[in-house]
Motif scaffolding. Structure first.
Motif, PDB file in Angstrom:
ATOM      1  N   LYS A 218       0.812  -1.213   0.000  1.00 36.88           N
ATOM      2  CA  LYS A 218       0.000   0.000   0.000  1.00 36.88           C
ATOM      3  C   LYS A 218       0.849   1.268   0.000  1.00 36.88           C
ATOM      4  O   LYS A 218       0.309   2.371  -0.132  1.00 36.88           O
ATOM      5  CB  LYS A 218      -0.897   0.017   1.253  1.00 36.88           C
ATOM      6  CG  LYS A 218      -1.959  -1.057   1.292  1.00 36.88           C
ATOM      7  CD  LYS A 218      -3.179  -0.624   0.520  1.00 36.88           C
ATOM      8  CE  LYS A 218      -4.352  -1.543   0.789  1.00 36.88           C
ATOM      9  NZ  LYS A 218      -5.590  -1.043   0.156  1.00 36.88           N
ATOM     10  N   THR A 220       3.061   2.788  -1.988  1.00 36.55           N
ATOM     11  CA  THR A 220       3.047   3.693  -3.148  1.00 36.55           C
ATOM     12  C   THR A 220       1.731   4.449  -3.245  1.00 36.55           C
ATOM     13  O   THR A 220       1.712   5.673  -3.438  1.00 36.55           O
ATOM     14  CB  THR A 220       3.296   2.905  -4.446  1.00 36.55           C
ATOM     15  OG1 THR A 220       4.582   2.285  -4.387  1.00 36.55           O
ATOM     16  CG2 THR A 220       3.268   3.849  -5.648  1.00 36.55           C
ATOM     17  N   ASP A 221       0.618   3.734  -3.078  1.00 35.17           N
ATOM     18  CA  ASP A 221      -0.694   4.381  -3.159  1.00 35.17           C
ATOM     19  C   ASP A 221      -0.889   5.360  -2.009  1.00 35.17           C
ATOM     20  O   ASP A 221      -1.467   6.433  -2.198  1.00 35.17           O
ATOM     21  CB  ASP A 221      -1.811   3.328  -3.137  1.00 35.17           C
ATOM     22  CG  ASP A 221      -1.903   2.559  -4.441  1.00 35.17           C
ATOM     23  OD1 ASP A 221      -1.361   3.051  -5.459  1.00 35.17           O
ATOM     24  OD2 ASP A 221      -2.498   1.466  -4.444  1.00 35.17           O
ATOM     25  N   ARG A 224       1.072   8.561  -2.748  1.00 35.75           N
ATOM     26  CA  ARG A 224       0.358   9.393  -3.724  1.00 35.75           C
ATOM     27  C   ARG A 224      -0.833  10.093  -3.078  1.00 35.75           C
ATOM     28  O   ARG A 224      -1.067  11.282  -3.289  1.00 35.75           O
ATOM     29  CB  ARG A 224      -0.119   8.533  -4.887  1.00 35.75           C
ATOM     30  CG  ARG A 224       1.001   8.065  -5.819  1.00 35.75           C
ATOM     31  CD  ARG A 224       0.464   7.087  -6.835  1.00 35.75           C
ATOM     32  NE  ARG A 224       1.520   6.611  -7.719  1.00 35.75           N
ATOM     33  CZ  ARG A 224       1.393   5.539  -8.497  1.00 35.75           C
ATOM     34  NH1 ARG A 224       0.256   4.850  -8.504  1.00 35.75           N
ATOM     35  NH2 ARG A 224       2.409   5.157  -9.268  1.00 35.75           N
ATOM     36  N   ALA A 225      -1.594   9.341  -2.291  1.00 38.90           N
ATOM     37  CA  ALA A 225      -2.776   9.919  -1.634  1.00 38.90           C
ATOM     38  C   ALA A 225      -2.386  11.030  -0.678  1.00 38.90           C
ATOM     39  O   ALA A 225      -3.028  12.088  -0.640  1.00 38.90           O
ATOM     40  CB  ALA A 225      -3.540   8.822  -0.893  1.00 38.90           C
TER      41      ALA A 225
END
Length: 238
Positions: A218, A220-221, A224-225
């Motif tokens: 999780k 990387t996501d 970004r978030a």
């Protein structure tokens, strides 16, 4: 009820934007009203209580920047998003504290991304979820939730003042909070981005010093978030 004003002197542009906004909000099951105007004068004369303005910049009579300045005198907190073909006005957009600045031609993907990032600004301070047990029902204000932990079938909601435990599914809590600044960073954790101070490859550190696991799958996501969350709080250009 989210109240939106769209101001553009080109009817085809207004209709295109209205359709995009409707589609995006209906996808999230958000109730809304949209008011459309072909110039800044009509918009200002309407004197409606608006939550979000989409303003074109190049318009006859009163342009979008001047319209935004007058809006700001009446309401310093309202969200203003410029949609224009003119890059050169980006610095003036900063002056009126625009939330974002989207260039034409309109991209539905970009519009949706910006709109969704603005939505948490409209939720009232008293939004809440309910923690239900056999004997009682506890009201938990969303703004007070730092993170949520799942242990077997039990949920632990860590707030700024207490830890509330009850039996529930983490996936159901995730659904309840989907329109707020929360991110499922691990199969057992959901974190409120408003309370994140920093993160590394293993932990997210909250503003109170507590640490929450972040899954390597999780990371990387989440990165970004969180970066987009920070961007949505600061810069209007995109």
């Amino acid at each position: 009820m989210l109240k939106i004003a769209i101001c553009d002197d080109e009817e085809c542009q207004r209709i295109e934007l209205i359709n995009m906004v409707k589609k995006a909000l209906e996808f999230k099951n958000i109730k809304y009203l949209i008011f459309q105007y072909e110039n800044g004068e009509d918009l200002l004369q309407s004197k409606l209580e608006i939550n979000l303005y989409f303003l074109d910049i190049r318009m006859d009579k009163l342009n979008g920047i001047e319209t935004a300045k007058k809006i700001r005198k009446l309401n310093k907190e309202v969200i203003i998003i410029f949609i224009t073909a003119l890059k050169e006005y980006v610095f003036e957009a900063f002056d009126v504290k625009a939330f974002h600045y989207i260039l034409k031609p309109l991209s539905e993907k970009k519009l949706r991304k910006v709109l969704y990032s603005a939505l948490p600004q409209f939720y009232e301070a008293d939004d809440f979820i309910l923690a239900k047990t056999i004997s009682q029902c506890t009201k938990i204000f969303v703004k007070d939730i730092m993170y949520i932990e799942s242990q077997l079938r039990k949920i632990k909601i860590h707030t700024t003042y207490d830890v509330i435990e009850y039996y529930h599914k983490l996936s159901d809590i995730e659904e309840e909070l989907k329109n707020f600044n929360f991110f499922k960073c691990h199969r057992s954790y959901i974190v409120n981005l408003n309370y994140v101070r920093s993160y590394d490859n293993v932990f997210i550190t909250l503003k109170n010093g507590e640490k929450v696991y972040v899954s390597k799958y999780k990371l990387t996501d989440f990165s970004r978030a969180f970066m987009y969350y920070l961007k949505s709080k600061g810069t209007p250009y995109g």
